[in-house]
Design a protein around this motif. Structure first.
Motif, PDB file in Angstrom:
ATOM      1  N   GLU A 102       0.823  -1.209   0.000  1.00  0.00           N
ATOM      2  CA  GLU A 102       0.000   0.000   0.000  1.00  0.00           C
ATOM      3  C   GLU A 102       0.861   1.264   0.000  1.00  0.00           C
ATOM      4  O   GLU A 102       0.468   2.301  -0.557  1.00  0.00           O
ATOM      5  N   LEU A 103       2.050   1.174   0.595  1.00  0.00           N
ATOM      6  CA  LEU A 103       2.925   2.345   0.678  1.00  0.00           C
ATOM      7  C   LEU A 103       3.889   2.446  -0.501  1.00  0.00           C
ATOM      8  O   LEU A 103       4.131   3.542  -1.009  1.00  0.00           O
ATOM      9  N   THR A 104       4.442   1.323  -0.932  1.00  0.00           N
ATOM     10  CA  THR A 104       5.534   1.384  -1.908  1.00  0.00           C
ATOM     11  C   THR A 104       5.057   1.368  -3.357  1.00  0.00           C
ATOM     12  O   THR A 104       5.731   1.947  -4.224  1.00  0.00           O
ATOM     13  N   GLU A 105       3.938   0.712  -3.646  1.00  0.00           N
ATOM     14  CA  GLU A 105       3.490   0.635  -5.042  1.00  0.00           C
ATOM     15  C   GLU A 105       3.122   2.026  -5.551  1.00  0.00           C
ATOM     16  O   GLU A 105       2.258   2.710  -4.991  1.00  0.00           O
ATOM     17  N   GLY A 106       3.803   2.465  -6.602  1.00  0.00           N
ATOM     18  CA  GLY A 106       3.559   3.781  -7.175  1.00  0.00           C
ATOM     19  C   GLY A 106       4.116   4.927  -6.363  1.00  0.00           C
ATOM     20  O   GLY A 106       3.762   6.089  -6.613  1.00  0.00           O
ATOM     21  N   SER A 107       4.993   4.635  -5.415  1.00  0.00           N
ATOM     22  CA  SER A 107       5.539   5.698  -4.565  1.00  0.00           C
ATOM     23  C   SER A 107       6.794   6.299  -5.196  1.00  0.00           C
ATOM     24  O   SER A 107       7.190   5.943  -6.311  1.00  0.00           O
ATOM     25  N   ARG A 108       7.438   7.205  -4.437  1.00  0.00           N
ATOM     26  CA  ARG A 108       8.691   7.795  -4.864  1.00  0.00           C
ATOM     27  C   ARG A 108       9.655   7.776  -3.683  1.00  0.00           C
ATOM     28  O   ARG A 108       9.226   7.683  -2.519  1.00  0.00           O
ATOM     29  N   VAL A 109      10.958   7.835  -4.002  1.00  0.00           N
ATOM     30  CA  VAL A 109      11.967   7.743  -2.946  1.00  0.00           C
ATOM     31  C   VAL A 109      12.967   8.884  -3.073  1.00  0.00           C
ATOM     32  O   VAL A 109      13.203   9.419  -4.159  1.00  0.00           O
ATOM     33  N   PHE A 110      13.567   9.231  -1.929  1.00  0.00           N
ATOM     34  CA  PHE A 110      14.586  10.271  -1.883  1.00  0.00           C
ATOM     35  C   PHE A 110      15.951   9.704  -2.296  1.00  0.00           C
ATOM     36  O   PHE A 110      16.260   8.532  -2.027  1.00  0.00           O
ATOM     37  N   VAL A 111      16.778  10.544  -2.885  1.00  0.00           N
ATOM     38  CA  VAL A 111      18.166  10.198  -3.218  1.00  0.00           C
ATOM     39  C   VAL A 111      19.079  11.001  -2.303  1.00  0.00           C
ATOM     40  O   VAL A 111      19.043  12.233  -2.294  1.00  0.00           O
ATOM     41  N   PHE A 112      19.908  10.297  -1.531  1.00  0.00           N
ATOM     42  CA  PHE A 112      20.759  10.935  -0.523  1.00  0.00           C
ATOM     43  C   PHE A 112      22.241  10.836  -0.872  1.00  0.00           C
ATOM     44  O   PHE A 112      23.092  10.815   0.022  1.00  0.00           O
ATOM     45  N   ASN A 113      22.576  10.782  -2.145  1.00  0.00           N
ATOM     46  CA  ASN A 113      23.973  10.570  -2.532  1.00  0.00           C
ATOM     47  C   ASN A 113      24.916  11.650  -2.013  1.00  0.00           C
ATOM     48  O   ASN A 113      26.103  11.387  -1.776  1.00  0.00           O
TER      49      ASN A 113
END
Length: 881
Positions: free
Chosen positions: A786-797
């Motif tokens: 429910e949370l991850t499908e179609g979600s977006r994530v941060f990039v911390f490089n």
């Protein structure tokens, strides 16, 4: 002169060490590449030019597969002086080369004796006219030049697995046999008559068909004897009333002995019959279910398949410990040792011609090769009981009429096994001559009913492949089930002590270290593995829930180190455990008896009634006459919160049997639960994760906490020194995410592969106070959909090396970005807790999002983050301004 003396000494040693009818030729040979002067070097056989250090030295790591230290494609010459003893005069003399790669030409004292080009069977040359007693020089040219279009990715030739090596492995020997000998022996068990029929040919050096008495016996079976006067082709039957049947549970083997004149032939055999009935396989009349894995010619230490029986016995022992009973050899045929080991282990083998081509039926040279190679395989290995299936190749594209016709030829020539035209095919239906069909998709759709190839719907376990089964009139086997990637174990690098080196893994390891995350490598491997194999389990259970499905071939139990580093295995490329699941855990959903449940969802609310249908798939040797199944729901502390039992029922073999419905209220329950279904008195036990969330939770911001859904609003509150929960945040710098891990590899295939999100699940510390009210393991599971499908994530490089998100997202190991979905930071005088998950709107229908929001709000009331980030850092992470 010294070199010649050494050769003569080696030849004399070989002759003295030989038994009366065999001269082994293992040892040092004179050697040169086609472009080098004759006699310039030496090499050890059995072996390859890679092992000898010949060819072009590889300077840089290969990408997408393991690295060879040397590469060579072309003719290579192997020469040796031999001494034929006087006792061999008048005998039939042959040169036996167990597995060359791949075209050979043999010369004796400069005279050629022809060429052979099998990729699957030994090359045997009749050298009788040339080998009079005395000294002779044998020269063998091995040419691994790609001539016939078997497919550059075929595992008989490809660099992705065994490599396109040059050399000869296995037994290399001269053999003497009587001038009249028994040839072309084929044994046909007749279970109904309890007899063994054998056919063959009596041959002679002078070409005339000799006449005489043929005696057939099975020494271990009293009364198993017959004799007949024969000439040329023969057929003889022997009663074997006391023979045990060969099957997956007992590899009962016997030796069939034929004597004619001075020649004796021994043929191991097993009493078995493989057949079909409707859409099921029958072994000795009993329905069976194929639980198989692929073996893709992956032997990193040598770069070629083992010819040692114990090496293969090890693989079958490991596969058996994980509940499997079948192997599919992908676009290649293994050596004799694999069949012998499988015979003893009771494994069912699906063997393929060494072809993965788009020109089958269109290329006359390939067509002739496929026909000849198929007959060679049938003749060489056809008596092995484990050799139960033959396929023309992997994912063939070409002329269907040719493929169907060739299957028909092989079926008529040798009815002892089942045949199919291709493993997976774009026409989405079996050929009219095929006995079974291995596919990912039929005319009715994909076998992955739980979603699309690169997506998934949250539908619990109430799905199967029944629609696909109904579309096919023969047994249907799921093709390459799984293919979910796992983060590599860099500890594996040290095991590459042979020909192939994991230079690619070294690159990934160094990249992870440069990102400051090398200490997390094992965590990533374990977390991604648990998640990947939770999806595998769901796929495998969907197959087992399907009545009358033929089975599945996983891709695969072990890693596939080529084609973009498809590290999809529970085991590594050496068949060593990665520590993800034990064999005992795996057998719960991969054995002869597997309890199953059909439930609409994994996530429940405490005001609901939990409902599920309990079933069992049973393919044991005998039915379970009085199964008394039990179920229970247990909390993480082991406490049983609900339980029950079903009436006793007879479980027939070859079936999916319903036990009954489970329906219990969940009032008063919250948190993670384990549903266990078992049959006491048997090893049958399986379990599933469930999550129960309260009907109502506090989602209002506590005093002193500002809730924002935009970075601009959060920035203003942080500037005032406030505590801020920023959720549902979006921005151009965030990356797309989905629930499923990477399918196969982003570094391989077409654009659809490369367009997948680059992630392998999450990693988190379940004990982190931000997750105190959100029950989770350290890895992603079905409640996260429910949370991850179609979600977006941060990039911390660009954050400090020691910066870690609370919920980390494991990146594709080809890239190794530092990613996350929940993080905290001190921003100026303010305190920021942020998540990219959508926690806004429709929360009464989204209990997982609501629960995470509640947990984060509770934490935000008192949290005191240490890692500092500036507003400009956050700008970059989100992509604003």
């Amino acid at each position: 002169m010294i070199f010649r003396l050494l050769l003569l000494a080696a030849a004399c040693y070989a002759a003295s060490a030989a038994d009366a009818n065999r001269i082994p030729l293992e040892g040092t040979w004179s050697f040169h590449l086609d472009s080098a002067p004759a006699g310039a070097d030496t090499i050890f056989l059995p072996g390859s030019t890679d092992q000898g250090g010949y060819g072009t030295k590889v300077a840089t790591p290969d990408k997408g597969w393991l690295t060879r230290p040397y590469k060579y494609e072309g003719p290579a010459w192997y020469e040796k002086q031999v001494v034929i003893p006087e006792s061999w005069r008048g005998q039939r003399l042959t040169l036996f080369l167990e597995r060359p790669h791949y075209q050979t030409e043999v010369l004796v004292d400069g005279k050629t004796f022809g060429k052979q080009n099998s990729l699957s069977t030994p090359h045997v040359y009749d050298l009788t006219p040339a080998l009079a007693p005395g000294s002779h020089r044998i020269a063998i040219c091995v040419d691994n030049t790609y001539r016939i279009d078997v497919g550059r990715d075929a595992h008989s030739m490809t660099e992705h697995t065994q490599t396109n090596w040059n050399g000869i492995v296995g037994r290399i020997e001269l053999r003497a046999s009587p001038p009249v000998w028994i040839d072309d022996i084929a044994v046909y068990p007749d279970l109904a008559a309890r007899s063994l029929r054998a056919t063959g040919t009596i041959r002679s050096l002078n070409g005339a068909p000799p006449a005489g008495e043929l005696v057939a016996t099975v020494p271990d079976l009293p009364g198993a004897r017959a004799s007949a006067r024969v000439s040329g082709k023969f057929e003889i039957a022997v009663p074997v009333s006391g023979a045990k049947l060969w099957d997956e549970y007992e590899g009962s083997l016997y030796t069939f002995v034929l004597r004619f004149g001075n020649d004796t032939a021994e043929v191991p055999f097993g009493m078995r019959q493989i057949a079909t009935r409707g859409t099921q396989f029958l072994l000795n009349g009993r329905p069976i279910f194929l639980r198989g894995t692929l073996e893709c010619n992956i032997f990193p230490l040598t770069g070629y398949p083992s010819t040692g029986e114990e090496d293969w016995a090890r693989l079958f022992r490991i596969a058996r410990s994980y509940g499997l009973n079948a192997f599919r050899f992908h676009s290649y045929c293994p050596p004799e040792a694999a069949f012998r080991a499988a015979d003893r282990a009771g494994f069912l083998l699906h063997v393929e011609l060494p072809v993965w081509s788009h020109n089958a039926g269109k290329d006359p040279a390939l067509n002739d090769y496929m026909r000849a190679e198929g007959y060679r395989i049938l003749k060489q290995y056809g008596n092995h009981p484990s050799f139960t299936m033959l396929c023309l190749g992997n994912e063939l594209i070409g002329d269907d009429k040719f493929l169907d016709g060739l299957v028909g030829e092989f079926k008529a020539a040798d009815p002892r096994r089942l045949y199919t035209f291709s493993a997976d095919h774009r026409r989405r239906a079996p050929g009219p001559t095929s006995n079974y069909y291995v596919t990912q998709q039929t005319s009715a759709g994909r076998l992955r009913i739980n979603g699309t190839r690169f997506g998934r719907t949250e539908d619990g376990t109430d799905h199967d492949f029944a629609v696909s089964v109904k579309a096919v009139p023969v047994p249907l086997v799921a093709h390459e089930l799984g293919q979910w990637a796992v983060y590599p174990s860099f500890d594996e690098i040290a095991n590459y002590t042979g020909v192939l080196k994991a230079r690619n893994l070294e690159v990934f390891r160094d990249q992870l270290a440069a990102r400051g995350m090398i200490a997390q490598a094992r965590d990533f491997q374990h977390a991604s593995g648990r998640f990947s194999w939770a999806i595998y389990k769901d796929d495998m259970e969907a197959a087992l829930r399907t009545p009358e499905l033929g089975g599945y071939f996983l891709l695969q139990l072990e890693d596939f180190p080529g084609q973009g580093e498809a590290l999809v295995g529970l085991l590594d490329s050496f068949w060593n455990s990665k520590g993800i699941l034990t064999p005992e855990e795996f057998r719960r959903f991969s054995g002869e008896t597997v309890p199953l449940v059909r439930m609409k969802k994994f996530v429940w609310k405490s005001g609901e009634n939990f409902e599920a249908l309990a079933e069992v798939a049973h393919y044991g040797k005998q039915p379970i006459d009085a199964a008394a199944p039990q179920w229970r729901l247990s909390a993480d502390d082991g406490k049983v919160v609900r339980s029950g039992a079903f009436p006793s029922v007879r479980v027939a073999t070859g079936s999916v049997t319903p036990f009954g419905n489970i329906a219990v209220p969940l009032s008063g329950i919250a948190g993670h639960l384990t549903l266990t279904l078992e049959i006491p008195g048997t090893a049958a036990r399986n379990d599933w994760n469930l999550w129960v969330y309260p009907d109502t939770v506090v989602t209002q911001a506590p005093t002193g906490v500002t809730v924002a859904t935009t970075w601009d609003a959060a920035r203003d509150a942080l500037a005032q020194g406030r505590r801020v929960l920023l959720h549902s945040v979006s921005g151009p710098a965030l990356e797309a995410n989905r629930f499923l891990p990477i399918f196969w590899s982003k570094a391989w295939g077409g654009q659809s592969f490369r367009d997948q999100p680059s992630h392998l699940g999450i990693f988190c510390d379940p004990r982190h106070p931000a997750l105190a009210h959100f029950p989770t393991a350290s890895y992603e599971d079905f409640q996260w959909w429910e949370l991850t499908e179609g979600s977006r994530v941060f990039v911390f490089n660009d954050t400090p090396a020691d910066f870690r998100p609370i919920v980390q997202v494991i990146d594709d190991f080809h890239r190794n970005y530092k990613l996350g979905a929940v993080f905290e930071a001190a921003v100026g005088s303010g305190k920021l807790l942020a998540t990219s998950f959508d926690l806004a709107g429709n929360l009464d229908q989204r209990p997982v999002a609501r629960q995470l929001l509640h947990s984060l709000l509770s934490y935000a009331e008192t949290f005191d983050p240490k890692p500092p980030l500036t507003p400009q850092d956050i700008d970059k992470i989100i992509g604003s301004r």
